[in-house]
Design a protein around this motif. Structure first.
Motif, short mmCIF file in Angstrom:
data_model
loop_
_atom_site.label_atom_id
_atom_site.label_comp_id
_atom_site.label_asym_id
_atom_site.label_seq_id
_atom_site.Cartn_x
_atom_site.Cartn_y
_atom_site.Cartn_z
N THR A 35 44.77 6.66 28.85
CA THR A 35 45.99 7.04 28.79
C THR A 35 46.61 7.97 29.38
N GLY A 36 45.87 8.78 30.46
CA GLY A 36 46.56 9.65 30.63
C GLY A 36 46.33 9.12 32.28
N SER A 37 46.65 8.20 32.81
CA SER A 37 46.45 8.02 33.90
C SER A 37 47.39 7.95 34.52
N THR A 38 46.96 8.93 35.85
CA THR A 38 48.35 8.98 36.76
C THR A 38 48.99 7.34 37.55
N HIS A 39 48.03 6.15 37.12
CA HIS A 39 48.61 4.67 37.52
C HIS A 39 49.21 3.88 36.82
N GLN A 40 49.56 4.80 35.12
CA GLN A 40 50.47 4.29 34.78
C GLN A 40 51.56 5.53 34.25
N ALA A 41 52.02 5.76 35.33
CA ALA A 41 53.03 7.06 35.50
C ALA A 41 54.20 6.03 35.96
N SER A 42 54.10 4.80 36.43
CA SER A 42 54.92 3.86 37.16
C SER A 42 55.16 2.58 36.07
N ASP A 43 56.42 2.13 36.61
CA ASP A 43 56.69 0.73 35.45
C ASP A 43 55.47 -0.24 35.63
N GLY A 44 55.07 -1.03 34.82
CA GLY A 44 54.23 -1.98 35.45
C GLY A 44 52.69 -1.17 35.47
N GLY A 45 52.55 -0.35 35.98
CA GLY A 45 51.44 0.24 35.76
C GLY A 45 50.45 -0.20 34.46
N ALA A 46 49.59 -0.30 34.36
CA ALA A 46 48.25 -0.54 33.18
C ALA A 46 47.22 -0.98 33.27
N ILE A 47 46.64 -1.02 32.26
CA ILE A 47 45.17 -1.19 32.42
C ILE A 47 44.36 -2.20 30.69
N GLY A 48 44.01 -3.22 31.58
CA GLY A 48 43.64 -4.56 30.01
C GLY A 48 43.47 -5.56 31.32
N ASP A 49 43.84 -6.39 30.79
CA ASP A 49 43.19 -8.08 30.89
C ASP A 49 44.68 -8.56 31.72
N ILE A 50 44.07 -8.70 32.42
CA ILE A 50 45.44 -9.34 34.10
C ILE A 50 45.33 -10.29 34.50
N LEU A 82 50.07 -8.21 32.81
CA LEU A 82 49.08 -7.96 31.87
C LEU A 82 48.19 -8.74 30.49
N LEU A 83 48.48 -9.58 30.00
CA LEU A 83 47.87 -9.82 28.46
C LEU A 83 48.14 -9.17 27.31
N ARG A 84 47.40 -7.98 27.75
CA ARG A 84 46.93 -6.90 26.78
C ARG A 84 46.39 -6.07 27.44
N GLY A 85 46.57 -4.86 26.84
CA GLY A 85 45.93 -3.13 27.61
C GLY A 85 47.19 -2.50 26.76
N VAL A 86 47.10 -1.35 27.62
CA VAL A 86 48.12 -0.29 27.46
C VAL A 86 48.26 -0.44 29.05
N VAL A 87 50.35 -0.42 28.97
CA VAL A 87 51.68 -0.70 30.44
C VAL A 87 52.33 0.28 29.82
N LYS A 88 52.81 0.42 30.85
CA LYS A 88 54.32 1.36 31.03
C LYS A 88 55.17 0.67 31.17
N LEU A 89 56.20 0.61 30.09
CA LEU A 89 56.82 -0.72 30.10
C LEU A 89 58.19 -0.04 31.39
N PHE A 146 50.40 -3.13 24.30
CA PHE A 146 50.91 -4.32 24.43
C PHE A 146 49.63 -5.28 23.89
N ASN A 147 49.82 -6.04 22.92
CA ASN A 147 48.74 -6.60 22.58
C ASN A 147 50.09 -8.13 21.69
N PRO A 148 51.22 -8.50 22.06
CA PRO A 148 51.56 -9.58 20.84
C PRO A 148 50.43 -10.48 19.82
N ASP A 149 51.47 -9.98 18.82
CA ASP A 149 50.72 -10.78 17.73
C ASP A 149 51.29 -12.39 17.90
N ASN A 150 50.26 -12.93 17.04
CA ASN A 150 50.01 -14.59 17.52
C ASN A 150 51.25 -15.00 16.06
#
Length: 165
Positions: free
Chosen positions: A33-48, A99-106, A155-159
């Motif tokens: 969650t501290g990744s510089t990649h996630q500093a910009s909108d849409g920066g994410a780690i997860g299922d893509i 990104l379907l599920r994971g940590v993301v900057k909106l 981000f992990n939308p409930d079903n």
């Protein structure tokens, strides 16, 4: 044929090419969650996933349309908020991914308390909010949980969802 690949002293990418199917075993997946990649909108780690060829806005929330394209999700439209959701990682769903599920900057900050749920917004398509929408016809669906300031969420939308009467 069995092979083993080891990458030591590196936090980069490991790429494996081949034909057919295989199995990958890992001890755990780290969503930093501290990744510089996630500093910009849409920066994410997860299922893509990458398909649809849709124009998108990085960090906005989209729903999958029946024709396989993506459009902005909004809580006051049942058809855009109850199916498959994803967050855009750039300006095109095929080139940049969704990104379907994971940590993301909106691209908007729902300003929730850390750990609290976030919901689809009923006012601005593609945005999230920190409280459940409550107008008649709105869909209440938890889409994730707030991790830190500036719009970082898991981000992990409930079903499941409810429609406000």
């Amino acid at each position: 044929i069995s092979a083993s690949i080891t990458s030591t002293g590196s936090f980069g990418n490991v790429q494996i090419n081949g034909e057919g199917r295989g199995q990958l075993e890992v001890d755990y997946r780290l969503f930093e969650t501290g990744s510089t990649h996630q500093a910009s909108d849409g920066g994410a780690i997860g299922d893509i996933v990458r398909f649809g060829g849709s124009s998108t806005n990085a960090g906005d929330i989209y729903y999958l349309e029946p024709d396989g394209t993506w459009d902005a999700a909004k809580a006051n439209a049942v058809g855009t908020s109850t199916g498959s959701l994803a967050v855009a990682l750039g300006s095109n769903s095929t080139t940049d991914g969704m990104l379907l599920r994971g940590v993301v900057k909106l691209d908007n900050d729902p300003s929730a308390t850390i750990g609290n749920p976030v919901f689809l917004d009923d006012g601005v398509a593609g945005h999230a909010r920190n409280d459940a929408p409550d107008d008649s016809g709105d869909v209440v669906r938890i889409i994730g949980h707030y991790y830190s300031g500036s719009g970082l969420i898991y981000f992990n939308p409930d079903n499941t969802f409810i429609e406000v009467a």
